[in-house]
Design a protein around this motif. Structure first.
Motif, PDB file in Angstrom:
ATOM      1  N   GLN A  46       0.832  -1.147  -0.040  1.00  0.00           N
ATOM      2  CA  GLN A  46       0.066   0.052   0.004  1.00  0.00           C
ATOM      3  C   GLN A  46       0.911   1.233   0.000  1.00  0.00           C
ATOM      4  OE1 GLN A  46      -2.498  -0.719   3.552  1.00  0.00           O
ATOM      5  NE2 GLN A  46      -3.826  -1.901   2.478  1.00  0.00           N
ATOM      6  N   HIS A  47       2.103   1.201   0.843  1.00  0.00           N
ATOM      7  CA  HIS A  47       2.978   2.326   0.920  1.00  0.00           C
ATOM      8  C   HIS A  47       3.544   2.622  -0.478  1.00  0.00           C
ATOM      9  CE1 HIS A  47       5.172   5.486   2.624  1.00  0.00           C
ATOM     10  NE2 HIS A  47       6.172   4.933   2.404  1.00  0.00           N
ATOM     11  N   TYR A  48       3.992   1.520  -1.087  1.00  0.00           N
ATOM     12  CA  TYR A  48       4.586   1.519  -2.621  1.00  0.00           C
ATOM     13  C   TYR A  48       3.621   2.274  -3.696  1.00  0.00           C
ATOM     14  CZ  TYR A  48       8.886  -1.053  -2.307  1.00  0.00           C
ATOM     15  OH  TYR A  48      10.066  -1.629  -1.915  1.00  0.00           O
ATOM     16  N   VAL A  49       2.401   1.775  -3.437  1.00  0.00           N
ATOM     17  CA  VAL A  49       1.269   2.403  -4.366  1.00  0.00           C
ATOM     18  C   VAL A  49       1.061   3.887  -4.019  1.00  0.00           C
ATOM     19  CG1 VAL A  49      -1.330   2.441  -4.750  1.00  0.00           C
ATOM     20  CG2 VAL A  49      -0.092   0.404  -4.692  1.00  0.00           C
ATOM     21  N   GLU A  72      13.656   7.965   0.200  1.00  0.00           N
ATOM     22  CA  GLU A  72      12.790   6.643   0.991  1.00  0.00           C
ATOM     23  C   GLU A  72      12.651   5.611  -0.091  1.00  0.00           C
ATOM     24  OE1 GLU A  72       8.978   5.145   3.138  1.00  0.00           O
ATOM     25  OE2 GLU A  72       8.926   7.428   2.536  1.00  0.00           O
ATOM     26  N   TYR A  73      12.244   6.066  -1.085  1.00  0.00           N
ATOM     27  CA  TYR A  73      11.885   4.979  -2.153  1.00  0.00           C
ATOM     28  C   TYR A  73      13.067   4.155  -2.582  1.00  0.00           C
ATOM     29  CZ  TYR A  73       9.622   2.820  -6.273  1.00  0.00           C
ATOM     30  OH  TYR A  73       9.544   1.885  -7.194  1.00  0.00           O
ATOM     31  N   ALA A  74      14.395   4.991  -2.784  1.00  0.00           N
ATOM     32  CA  ALA A  74      15.452   4.490  -2.873  1.00  0.00           C
ATOM     33  C   ALA A  74      15.761   3.442  -1.802  1.00  0.00           C
ATOM     34  CB  ALA A  74      16.650   5.588  -3.035  1.00  0.00           C
ATOM     35  N   THR A  75      15.629   3.798  -0.623  1.00  0.00           N
ATOM     36  CA  THR A  75      15.873   2.813   0.417  1.00  0.00           C
ATOM     37  C   THR A  75      14.984   1.584   0.512  1.00  0.00           C
ATOM     38  OG1 THR A  75      16.604   4.836   1.844  1.00  0.00           O
ATOM     39  CG2 THR A  75      16.111   2.645   3.015  1.00  0.00           C
ATOM     40  N   LEU A  76      13.777   1.820   0.118  1.00  0.00           N
ATOM     41  CA  LEU A  76      12.997   0.422  -0.119  1.00  0.00           C
ATOM     42  C   LEU A  76      13.379  -0.380  -1.276  1.00  0.00           C
ATOM     43  CD1 LEU A  76       9.279   2.060   0.298  1.00  0.00           C
ATOM     44  CD2 LEU A  76      10.556   0.669   2.034  1.00  0.00           C
ATOM     45  N   LEU A  77      13.980   0.278  -2.292  1.00  0.00           N
ATOM     46  CA  LEU A  77      14.374  -0.370  -3.504  1.00  0.00           C
ATOM     47  C   LEU A  77      15.651  -1.337  -3.089  1.00  0.00           C
ATOM     48  CD1 LEU A  77      13.949   1.985  -6.222  1.00  0.00           C
ATOM     49  CD2 LEU A  77      12.884  -0.150  -6.208  1.00  0.00           C
ATOM     50  N   LEU A  78      16.574  -0.448  -2.355  1.00  0.00           N
ATOM     51  CA  LEU A  78      17.923  -1.145  -1.899  1.00  0.00           C
ATOM     52  C   LEU A  78      17.543  -2.477  -0.914  1.00  0.00           C
ATOM     53  CD1 LEU A  78      20.814  -0.474  -2.024  1.00  0.00           C
ATOM     54  CD2 LEU A  78      20.523   0.697   0.088  1.00  0.00           C
ATOM     55  N   LEU A  87      20.212   3.690  -6.573  1.00  0.00           N
ATOM     56  CA  LEU A  87      21.001   5.000  -6.902  1.00  0.00           C
ATOM     57  C   LEU A  87      20.493   5.947  -7.857  1.00  0.00           C
ATOM     58  CD1 LEU A  87      24.225   2.793  -7.679  1.00  0.00           C
ATOM     59  CD2 LEU A  87      23.845   4.394  -5.795  1.00  0.00           C
ATOM     60  N   VAL A  88      19.484   5.500  -8.699  1.00  0.00           N
ATOM     61  CA  VAL A  88      18.777   6.409  -9.420  1.00  0.00           C
ATOM     62  C   VAL A  88      18.208   7.365  -8.675  1.00  0.00           C
ATOM     63  CG1 VAL A  88      17.082   6.900 -11.156  1.00  0.00           C
ATOM     64  CG2 VAL A  88      18.589   4.984 -11.676  1.00  0.00           C
ATOM     65  N   TYR A  89      17.464   6.991  -7.800  1.00  0.00           N
ATOM     66  CA  TYR A  89      16.385   7.574  -6.811  1.00  0.00           C
ATOM     67  C   TYR A  89      17.112   8.391  -5.696  1.00  0.00           C
ATOM     68  CZ  TYR A  89      12.518   6.100  -9.018  1.00  0.00           C
ATOM     69  OH  TYR A  89      11.374   5.666 -10.057  1.00  0.00           O
ATOM     70  N   PHE A  90      18.237   8.069  -5.246  1.00  0.00           N
ATOM     71  CA  PHE A  90      19.078   8.968  -4.574  1.00  0.00           C
ATOM     72  C   PHE A  90      19.655   9.912  -5.388  1.00  0.00           C
ATOM     73  CE2 PHE A  90      20.309   5.039  -1.683  1.00  0.00           C
ATOM     74  CZ  PHE A  90      19.549   5.515  -0.793  1.00  0.00           C
ATOM     75  N   GLU A  91      20.049  10.015  -6.710  1.00  0.00           N
ATOM     76  CA  GLU A  91      20.568  10.911  -7.360  1.00  0.00           C
ATOM     77  C   GLU A  91      19.365  12.084  -7.667  1.00  0.00           C
ATOM     78  OE1 GLU A  91      23.477  11.717  -8.509  1.00  0.00           O
ATOM     79  OE2 GLU A  91      24.656   9.969  -8.152  1.00  0.00           O
ATOM     80  N   LYS A  92      18.106  11.385  -7.884  1.00  0.00           N
ATOM     81  CA  LYS A  92      16.950  12.247  -8.153  1.00  0.00           C
ATOM     82  C   LYS A  92      16.796  13.185  -7.008  1.00  0.00           C
ATOM     83  CE  LYS A  92      14.161   9.660 -11.543  1.00  0.00           C
ATOM     84  NZ  LYS A  92      12.789   9.162 -11.706  1.00  0.00           N
ATOM     85  N   GLU A  93      16.866  12.480  -5.690  1.00  0.00           N
ATOM     86  CA  GLU A  93      16.847  13.417  -4.559  1.00  0.00           C
ATOM     87  C   GLU A  93      17.724  14.483  -4.249  1.00  0.00           C
ATOM     88  OE1 GLU A  93      15.027  14.304  -0.818  1.00  0.00           O
ATOM     89  OE2 GLU A  93      14.152  12.979  -2.105  1.00  0.00           O
TER      90      GLU A  93
END
Length: 114
Positions: A46-49, A72-78, A87-93
């Motif tokens: 639900q949180h991913y959604v 946070e999304y990057a951490t969940l992916l990790l 890494l892509v989402y850490f760079e976006k942040e």
């Protein structure tokens, strides 16, 4: 007179439905709380959604993703073992919020070292 009153009410209601001006959060806070209170695959899903909704609506409204959501999304992916995506989402942040550069650089360095 009645038509003017109805038109005025419609205008006020339309203003209440207008897009957010700074960030779109959607159900993010509620689903994060639910996931932290009752960690399970269902609450995580639900949180991913809700995170995907934040990404989609932010783009639709032409807004920046709220601070910390990309990280946070990057951490969940990790946690799922998806290092390249994380890494892509850490760079976006980092790109979206330059003030987070020091922390994001450290996170990127830690992910790259693993």
């Amino acid at each position: 007179m009645k038509k003017i009153l109805i038109a005025g009410m419609a205008l006020v209601l339309a203003a209440c439905v207008a897009k957010p001006t700074m960030y779109y959060w959607g159900d993010y806070s509620a689903t994060l709380y639910q996931y932290k209170a009752e960690p399970s695959e269902e609450t995580l899903a639900q949180h991913y959604v809700s995170i995907q909704d934040v990404f989609n609506k932010s783009q639709e409204y032409g807004l920046r993703v709220p601070p910390g959501v990309n990280a946070e999304y990057a951490t969940l992916l990790l946690k799922q073992g998806k290092k390249a995506d994380a890494l892509v989402y850490f760079e976006k942040e980092k790109a979206t919020y330059p003030e987070s550069a020091l922390l994001m650089d450290r996170m990127i360095q830690m992910v790259g070292a693993k």
